[in-house]
Scaffold this active site. Sequence first.
Site, short mmCIF file in Angstrom:
data_model
loop_
_atom_site.label_atom_id
_atom_site.label_comp_id
_atom_site.label_asym_id
_atom_site.label_seq_id
_atom_site.Cartn_x
_atom_site.Cartn_y
_atom_site.Cartn_z
N TYR A 142 -18.49 14.58 -0.32
CA TYR A 142 -19.98 14.45 -0.69
C TYR A 142 -20.28 15.87 -0.99
O TYR A 142 -21.11 16.45 -1.59
CB TYR A 142 -20.79 13.80 0.18
CG TYR A 142 -21.15 12.24 -0.29
CD1 TYR A 142 -19.86 11.44 -0.09
CD2 TYR A 142 -22.25 11.79 -0.62
CE1 TYR A 142 -20.03 10.16 -0.41
CE2 TYR A 142 -22.25 10.58 -0.79
CZ TYR A 142 -21.42 9.57 -0.63
OH TYR A 142 -21.57 8.15 -1.09
N LYS A 193 -7.00 7.15 4.80
CA LYS A 193 -5.76 7.03 3.99
C LYS A 193 -4.83 8.36 4.30
O LYS A 193 -4.77 9.26 3.43
CB LYS A 193 -6.18 7.27 2.58
CG LYS A 193 -7.00 6.02 1.96
CD LYS A 193 -5.86 4.90 1.31
CE LYS A 193 -5.15 5.18 0.42
NZ LYS A 193 -4.33 4.16 -0.06
N ASP A 226 -7.95 0.99 2.50
CA ASP A 226 -7.88 -0.04 1.33
C ASP A 226 -7.46 -1.42 2.11
O ASP A 226 -8.14 -2.43 1.97
CB ASP A 226 -6.86 0.21 0.36
CG ASP A 226 -5.44 0.63 0.92
OD1 ASP A 226 -5.49 0.84 2.28
OD2 ASP A 226 -4.28 0.60 0.09
N ASP A 250 -19.24 4.78 2.61
CA ASP A 250 -20.14 4.23 1.54
C ASP A 250 -19.89 2.95 0.82
O ASP A 250 -20.64 2.19 0.70
CB ASP A 250 -20.47 5.40 0.70
CG ASP A 250 -21.35 5.10 -0.69
OD1 ASP A 250 -22.56 4.52 -0.32
OD2 ASP A 250 -21.11 5.23 -1.56
N ASP A 254 -21.26 -1.26 1.77
CA ASP A 254 -21.66 -1.99 0.73
C ASP A 254 -21.03 -3.43 0.79
O ASP A 254 -21.69 -4.34 0.77
CB ASP A 254 -21.55 -1.51 -0.60
CG ASP A 254 -22.88 -0.81 -1.10
OD1 ASP A 254 -23.45 -0.16 -0.43
OD2 ASP A 254 -23.03 -0.73 -2.40
C1 IPM Z 1 -26.03 5.22 0.51
C2 IPM Z 1 -26.17 5.63 -0.93
C3 IPM Z 1 -26.32 7.10 -1.23
C4 IPM Z 1 -24.84 7.64 -0.70
C5 IPM Z 1 -26.53 7.53 -2.54
C6 IPM Z 1 -28.02 7.10 -2.89
C7 IPM Z 1 -26.58 9.22 -2.78
O1 IPM Z 1 -25.34 4.88 -1.62
O2 IPM Z 1 -26.92 5.73 1.33
O3 IPM Z 1 -25.12 4.40 0.85
O4 IPM Z 1 -24.12 7.56 -1.46
O5 IPM Z 1 -24.69 7.71 0.36
MG MG Z 2 -23.82 3.56 -0.65
#
Ligand code: IPM
Ligand code: MG
Length: 369
Positions: A142, A193, A226, A250, A254
């Site tokens: 990042y 990884k 993975d 990240d 999700d």
């Molecule tokens: C998160 C989001 C952010 C990230 C974006 C909005 C920059 O996806 O907080 O998970 O990638 O960290």
């Molecule tokens: Mg995210």
Amino acid sequence: MASYNLLLLPGDGIGPEVAGGLTVVLDALEETGLATFETETDLVGGCALDAHGVPLAEATLQRARDADAILLGAVGGPKWAGVAYENRPEAGLLRLRKDLDLFANLRPAICYPALADASALKRELVEGLDIMIVRELTGGVYFGEPKEITTLPDGSKRAVDTQVYTTGEIERIARVAFDLAGKRSGRVASAEKHNVMKSGVLWKEVVTKLHAEHYADIQLEHILADNCAMQLARRPKQFDVLVTDNLFGDVLSDLAAMLTGSLGMLPSASLGAVDDKGLRRAMYEPCHGSAPDIAGQDKANPIAMIGSLTMCLRYSFGLGEAADALDGAITDALAGGARTADIAGEGTNPMGTRAMAEAIASALKLRVG
Ligand code: IPM
Ligand code: MG
């Protein structure tokens, strides 16, 4: 009763709506006498860009430094798709994380009993799920330099992002994970990884050494990122605390969010180091994005935002009792049938953002009142 200074940064898309739901709950907390707050509201992301020409104004950053805690909604949306990379809405969020040194991102994925059927996985796989993802938040790809697109002699282009980690950065996030595991089931999985990335080799090495020297009582497992994704979808309850870098965190968070039924359920805490006075900077935000497709329609699920407040009460203010009551209120509201569209099963009539927040506020008053 102590009063806490909160900076609210609703942001873009559904951010203002879920932040509105948060205000309903803050009022209820005050009414029950559990806590009182002084709130200030400011802009971040696309709305800040529209108002000030930058996604995070210096004055807002200063307010963020001065606040006891920050609660952020969401940033971004198609409206700002064409703006310069440095000025994209997400840059405001990343600057807050980086400048406040909020390196530890805690993302708990908990499956509420009433929602086990809302998950894409079978009930028996997710019922009772309680994972804590510890994502490194201020390093890795990042922020690594160089980060650029250059033009080659033949006119084609070359893009570079840099994944970079130092011993110190890995050590401090691993400590957070081991300390948390000590208060939970005592198990940590560390995902990287090392079979492909040098940063993964160092990550594994540092975590192994720290574990041997200071956390031998914790059970540590190394897992390739993975494979970790596959295991999360296959048998998620094998995990307790999961520590990983910024990008893998990240992605994996999700995935973990969907196990709980909806991305609209997952809160997060982004914490800095504890200072001499025992205080730490902290920002709390839902993991979902700005969801522009449903923005402004009173459809968004405010639970991730309200759950972020629960984490704030717990981690920033030491108000464990109030946090438990609010967590309980979310459970009660769900058990009572309250559903926003994202978690409503077939044949259930979904309610709006505000009604869900009100259902949680009422459940809170019932519990405490
Ligand atoms: C998160 C989001 C952010 C990230 C974006 C909005 C920059 O996806 O907080 O998970 O990638 O960290
Ligand atoms: Mg995210």
